[in-house]
Design a protein around this motif. Structure first.
Motif, PDB file in Angstrom:
ATOM      1  N   MET A   1      40.107  62.344  24.544  1.00 54.35           N
ATOM      2  CA  MET A   1      39.011  61.641  25.209  1.00 54.35           C
ATOM      3  C   MET A   1      39.032  61.969  26.702  1.00 54.35           C
ATOM      4  O   MET A   1      40.068  61.892  27.349  1.00 54.35           O
ATOM      5  N   ALA A   2      37.867  62.309  27.217  1.00 47.76           N
ATOM      6  CA  ALA A   2      37.773  62.555  28.654  1.00 47.76           C
ATOM      7  C   ALA A   2      37.975  61.227  29.373  1.00 47.76           C
ATOM      8  O   ALA A   2      37.341  60.241  29.052  1.00 47.76           O
ATOM      9  N   SER A   3      38.862  61.214  30.304  1.00 50.56           N
ATOM     10  CA  SER A   3      39.167  59.954  30.956  1.00 50.56           C
ATOM     11  C   SER A   3      39.173  60.146  32.458  1.00 50.56           C
ATOM     12  O   SER A   3      39.708  61.127  32.963  1.00 50.56           O
ATOM     13  N   PRO A   4      38.541  59.219  33.204  1.00 52.97           N
ATOM     14  CA  PRO A   4      38.486  59.373  34.653  1.00 52.97           C
ATOM     15  C   PRO A   4      39.835  59.127  35.312  1.00 52.97           C
ATOM     16  O   PRO A   4      40.056  59.553  36.428  1.00 52.97           O
ATOM     17  N   VAL A   5      40.756  58.461  34.601  1.00 51.53           N
ATOM     18  CA  VAL A   5      42.042  58.153  35.212  1.00 51.53           C
ATOM     19  C   VAL A   5      43.117  59.024  34.585  1.00 51.53           C
ATOM     20  O   VAL A   5      43.040  59.368  33.424  1.00 51.53           O
ATOM     21  N   PRO A   6      44.116  59.395  35.368  1.00 53.82           N
ATOM     22  CA  PRO A   6      45.202  60.174  34.785  1.00 53.82           C
ATOM     23  C   PRO A   6      45.925  59.318  33.747  1.00 53.82           C
ATOM     24  O   PRO A   6      46.058  58.114  33.907  1.00 53.82           O
ATOM     25  N   THR A   7      46.365  59.919  32.646  1.00 52.82           N
ATOM     26  CA  THR A   7      47.007  59.126  31.607  1.00 52.82           C
ATOM     27  C   THR A   7      48.466  58.846  31.924  1.00 52.82           C
ATOM     28  O   THR A   7      49.123  58.134  31.214  1.00 52.82           O
ATOM     29  N   GLN A   8      48.962  59.445  32.993  1.00 54.61           N
ATOM     30  CA  GLN A   8      50.313  59.120  33.415  1.00 54.61           C
ATOM     31  C   GLN A   8      50.266  58.736  34.872  1.00 54.61           C
ATOM     32  O   GLN A   8      49.549  59.336  35.651  1.00 54.61           O
ATOM     33  N   GLY A   9      51.038  57.717  35.210  1.00 53.04           N
ATOM     34  CA  GLY A   9      51.028  57.341  36.608  1.00 53.04           C
ATOM     35  C   GLY A   9      52.442  57.100  37.092  1.00 53.04           C
ATOM     36  O   GLY A   9      53.295  56.654  36.331  1.00 53.04           O
ATOM     37  N   ASN A  10      52.684  57.437  38.373  1.00 55.12           N
ATOM     38  CA  ASN A  10      53.941  56.984  38.946  1.00 55.12           C
ATOM     39  C   ASN A  10      53.638  55.848  39.899  1.00 55.12           C
ATOM     40  O   ASN A  10      52.589  55.797  40.531  1.00 55.12           O
ATOM     41  N   LEU A  11      54.544  54.912  39.945  1.00 53.82           N
ATOM     42  CA  LEU A  11      54.356  53.735  40.779  1.00 53.82           C
ATOM     43  C   LEU A  11      55.441  53.733  41.846  1.00 53.82           C
ATOM     44  O   LEU A  11      56.590  54.067  41.556  1.00 53.82           O
ATOM     45  N   ASN A  12      55.050  53.358  43.037  1.00 51.28           N
ATOM     46  CA  ASN A  12      56.024  53.189  44.100  1.00 51.28           C
ATOM     47  C   ASN A  12      55.891  51.772  44.635  1.00 51.28           C
ATOM     48  O   ASN A  12      54.877  51.423  45.221  1.00 51.28           O
ATOM     49  N   ILE A  13      56.913  50.972  44.377  1.00 49.83           N
ATOM     50  CA  ILE A  13      56.894  49.575  44.795  1.00 49.83           C
ATOM     51  C   ILE A  13      57.744  49.458  46.052  1.00 49.83           C
ATOM     52  O   ILE A  13      58.911  49.856  46.041  1.00 49.83           O
ATOM     53  N   ARG A  14      57.112  48.966  47.118  1.00 51.21           N
ATOM     54  CA  ARG A  14      57.808  48.966  48.406  1.00 51.21           C
ATOM     55  C   ARG A  14      57.922  47.563  48.983  1.00 51.21           C
ATOM     56  O   ARG A  14      56.898  46.912  49.210  1.00 51.21           O
ATOM     57  N   ASP A  15      59.141  47.105  49.176  1.00 50.52           N
ATOM     58  CA  ASP A  15      59.424  45.818  49.830  1.00 50.52           C
ATOM     59  C   ASP A  15      58.552  44.689  49.289  1.00 50.52           C
ATOM     60  O   ASP A  15      58.064  43.845  50.040  1.00 50.52           O
ATOM     61  N   LEU A  16      58.364  44.674  47.974  1.00 48.65           N
ATOM     62  CA  LEU A  16      57.432  43.724  47.374  1.00 48.65           C
ATOM     63  C   LEU A  16      58.064  42.334  47.298  1.00 48.65           C
ATOM     64  O   LEU A  16      59.180  42.172  46.808  1.00 48.65           O
ATOM     65  N   SER A  17      57.321  41.320  47.789  1.00 52.83           N
ATOM     66  CA  SER A  17      57.819  39.939  47.746  1.00 52.83           C
ATOM     67  C   SER A  17      56.733  39.015  47.231  1.00 52.83           C
ATOM     68  O   SER A  17      55.545  39.288  47.375  1.00 52.83           O
ATOM     69  N   LYS A  18      57.165  37.939  46.593  1.00 51.20           N
ATOM     70  CA  LYS A  18      56.227  36.900  46.145  1.00 51.20           C
ATOM     71  C   LYS A  18      56.844  35.542  46.406  1.00 51.20           C
ATOM     72  O   LYS A  18      57.963  35.256  45.989  1.00 51.20           O
ATOM     73  N   LYS A  19      56.084  34.695  47.117  1.00 49.04           N
ATOM     74  CA  LYS A  19      56.530  33.339  47.400  1.00 49.04           C
ATOM     75  C   LYS A  19      55.624  32.361  46.674  1.00 49.04           C
ATOM     76  O   LYS A  19      54.402  32.494  46.718  1.00 49.04           O
ATOM     77  N   PHE A  20      56.214  31.390  45.973  1.00 48.79           N
ATOM     78  CA  PHE A  20      55.447  30.245  45.452  1.00 48.79           C
ATOM     79  C   PHE A  20      55.869  29.051  46.288  1.00 48.79           C
ATOM     80  O   PHE A  20      56.941  28.503  46.057  1.00 48.79           O
ATOM     81  N   GLY A  21      55.042  28.654  47.261  1.00 47.20           N
ATOM     82  CA  GLY A  21      55.467  27.598  48.173  1.00 47.20           C
ATOM     83  C   GLY A  21      56.664  28.093  48.961  1.00 47.20           C
ATOM     84  O   GLY A  21      56.592  29.126  49.620  1.00 47.20           O
ATOM     85  N   ASP A  22      57.796  27.373  48.828  1.00 45.74           N
ATOM     86  CA  ASP A  22      59.002  27.791  49.536  1.00 45.74           C
ATOM     87  C   ASP A  22      59.888  28.668  48.669  1.00 45.74           C
ATOM     88  O   ASP A  22      60.878  29.214  49.138  1.00 45.74           O
TER      89      ASP A  22
END
Lengths: 282, 335
Positions: free
Chosen positions: B1-22
């Motif tokens: 199937m012709a697809s606009p997105v590459p079927t493989q992706g690499n991800l680079n997660i940098r200094d990712l943080s998540k706070k719920f309240g404190d």
């Protein structure tokens, strides 16, 4: 007793008093009304023939159906929005909102109806305020017409519309909506293709509930309609207590009863009613 | 199937943080995920693995840091535009739709022609072997079949990355092993990048190319299953992934796997004993024996022995010698 118990489950003996009670005070009067509608004032189907012959009667029934349909549409739409807001609000706010919905259940319908008169009557708060500011020169006729009846009835019916929808929406798994978004659906697409179909049982339940309750409405049309919007319930009252035509009253009551039963039957052809009244959809 | 997105992706997660309240649920996570990799986020509940996955999927806002897909930031792209496939915990199938409609949904909301949707759904049904169930509703399927519908639905639009949130949690043990093999097989065939969240260490070990061990919102250690099992850097990793004894030595703390210890009756060993002790309990597991040994000085050592290697039966209260090779014990970098 022992031999009888072999043929009849003992459970029936336990519920027998209640069955008798229901038969005596509920089934009996209904049968009596049916009987009256065919026998008073003279035996025959004369009361029912009036439906064909009397324009007034047809107009009353048409008014009733029209008012009930409009009331149902507005109540359910408003109820849907309110239930949606409640389900997706923070828990504290949800309880507060539920409190408001329930409080309006506990206020007498008479009080609620008359407060609309005070607000929207000819010399009511709204008209007075508008006239003083100069927006209008003549009072707007909110009351003593069908608009007034609709305002009062929708106001009364919204809580009834909210509760079945609220129950339905609370059982939905929100991960399903997340899944829809994850699969590329916009919020609008998710609503039409996932949320709305999954809340259909609640919509049907609240539509039926509001419509059936509206059919028998008496106080609000009588007060806010000012005698100009005659609906079936008020007409029955007049037949019973003023003109003493019990046969006509009984015929109309029977008509409403079987109208509602017929409606439920038609609905049951399309979906399992148990899923509408508290069961779980599968 | 012709697809606009590459079927493989690499991800680079940098200094990712998540706070719920404190509460800091995810704390400055850095992670590079290669194209076509099967990466597992493994950790106890509350370690932040699901929160991390939800941020990658776009269901949770990022407090700080960034995520790049093939070099471009996706932090501000809403979930419905990210084109990431996801298999949800509990599957989250659409209960009012048939299997075919569920799998075709992603293409249908993208307004693809009906013929293309049908072809793609058929392809997906082949992939997960559900050709005979196309007109059933999810409520009429078994747990394993629902899981496969969820997988087919998530892969239907050829996403560059597939996110899986404890997809086998609801299945019983025997089925789980079977589905693990199927998942691994599908990953090998389609080559999409898989990010897999689980708290089950066996699942992680048997399926992943690399495992990220998470603890209190941080990455504790990242590596291949072999690296993590053989060279744990901390006590937490050594005890979370498999079992381990911990020995205090003058130069630091050592981890020692129970199956790497030889046990014999006192004085019968070939060489000198590293530790001597008394057998406290013996538990029989069929293929192996678990022997708990009390060491003089208060510590307790667990020894797992293959049943067939025991030539003289051990008994409770018996004096035993424990030996192991130098390579068997691993010095931990952190406590």
């Amino acid at each position: 007793m022992k031999t009888l118990g072999r043929y009849i489950s003992p459970g029936w003996f336990l519920v027998a008093p209640f069955l008798l009670l229901v038969a005596a005070f509920y089934l009996g009067p209904i049968l009596n009304i049916l009987w009256l509608s065919f026998t008073d004032p003279v035996p025959g189907v004369g009361n029912y023939r009036e439906l064909y012959e009397s324009d007034a009667l047809v107009r009353i029934i048409w008014t009733t159906v029209r008012v009930c349909i409009v009331t149902t549409v507005f109540s359910v739409l408003l109820g849907y929005v309110i239930a949606y807001a409640m389900v997706h609000a923070h828990e504290n706010k949800r309880n507060l909102m539920l409190g408001f919905v329930l409080v309006s259940f506990w206020i007498s319908i008479l009080v609620r109806t008359f407060s609309w008169l005070m607000l929207l009557g000819r010399n009511g708060l709204v008209n007075n305020a508008f006239e003083t500011i100069g927006i209008i020169s003549e009072p707007i006729a909110f009351m003593r017409n069908e608009l007034g009846v609709l305002i009062g009835m929708v106001h009364y019916m919204v809580p009834y519309a909210v509760l079945p929808l609220l129950v339905n929406m609370q059982t939905l798994d929100m991960r399903v909506m997340n899944a829809s978004r994850n699969l590329g659906a916009s919020g609008t697409q998710t609503f039409w293709r996932i949320y709305l179909p999954l809340t259909t049982p609640g919509l049907v339940a609240s539509t039926l509930l509001v419509f059936i309750l509206s059919l028998g409405f008496y106080v609000t049309p009588a007060v806010l309609g000012g005698g100009k919007v005659l609906m079936v319930a008020e007409y029955i009252y007049v037949q019973l207590l003023v003109t003493l035509q019990w046969g006509t009253a009984a015929m109309l009551a029977a008509l409403m009863l079987f109208g509602v039963l017929g409606l439920l039957y038609v609905m049951s052809r399309f979906m399992k009613l148990s899923t509408v009244f508290g069961g779980t959809a599968s | 199937m012709a697809s606009p997105v590459p079927t493989q992706g690499n991800l680079n997660i940098r200094d990712l943080s998540k706070k719920f309240g404190d509460f800091l649920a995810v704390d400055k996570v850095n992670l590079k995920i290669e194209k076509g990799e099967f990466l597992t986020l493994l950790g106890p509940s509350g370690s932040g693995k699901t929160t991390l996955l939800m941020m990658i999927a776009g269901f949770l806002d990022i407090t700080a840091g960034d995520i790049d897909l093939n070099g471009a930031s996706i932090a501000n792209i809403p979930a419905e535009k990210r084109n990431f496939g996801m298999v949800f915990q509990g599957y989250a199938l659409f209960p009012h739709m048939t299997v075919r409609e569920n799998i075709g949904y992603a293409l249908s909301v993208r307004k693809r022609p009906a013929s293309e949707i049908k072809a793609r759904v058929d392809e997906m049904l082949d992939l997960v072997q559900l050709q005979d169930f196309t007109d059933r509703k999810p409520g009429q399927l078994s747990g394993g079949q629902q899981q496969r519908v969820a997988l087919a639905r998530a892969l239907s639009f050829a996403p560059p990355v597939l996110l899986l949130d404890e997809p086998l949690g609801a299945l019983d043990k025997k089925l789980r092993v079977e589905v693990q093999d199927q998942l691994k097989d599908i990953h090998d065939r389609i080559g999409t990048t898989f990010i897999y969240v689980t708290h089950d260490q066996e699942e992680a070990l048997s399926m992943s190319d690399r495992i990220v061990i998470m603890r209190d919102g941080r990455t504790e250690q990242v590596g291949t299953p072999l690296e993590l099992y053989e060279k744990p850097e901390s006590r937490f990793v050594a005890s979370f992934l498999g079992k381990s004894n911990f020995l205090e030595q003058p130069d630091g703390l050592y981890a020692l796997r129970p199956e790497k210890i030889d046990i014999c009756a006192a004085g019968t060993g070939a060489g000198p004993a590293r530790l001597t002790g008394t057998v406290r309990s013996i538990t029989y597991f069929g293929s192996m024996l678990r022997v708990m040994v009390d060491i003089a000085g208060g510590t307790e050592v667990e020894v797992d022995v293959d049943s067939w290697r025991i030539n003289t039966p051990l008994s409770k209260g018996q004096k035993v010698d424990l030996t192991w090779s130098d390579a068997a014990s691993v010095k931990l970098a952190r406590g």
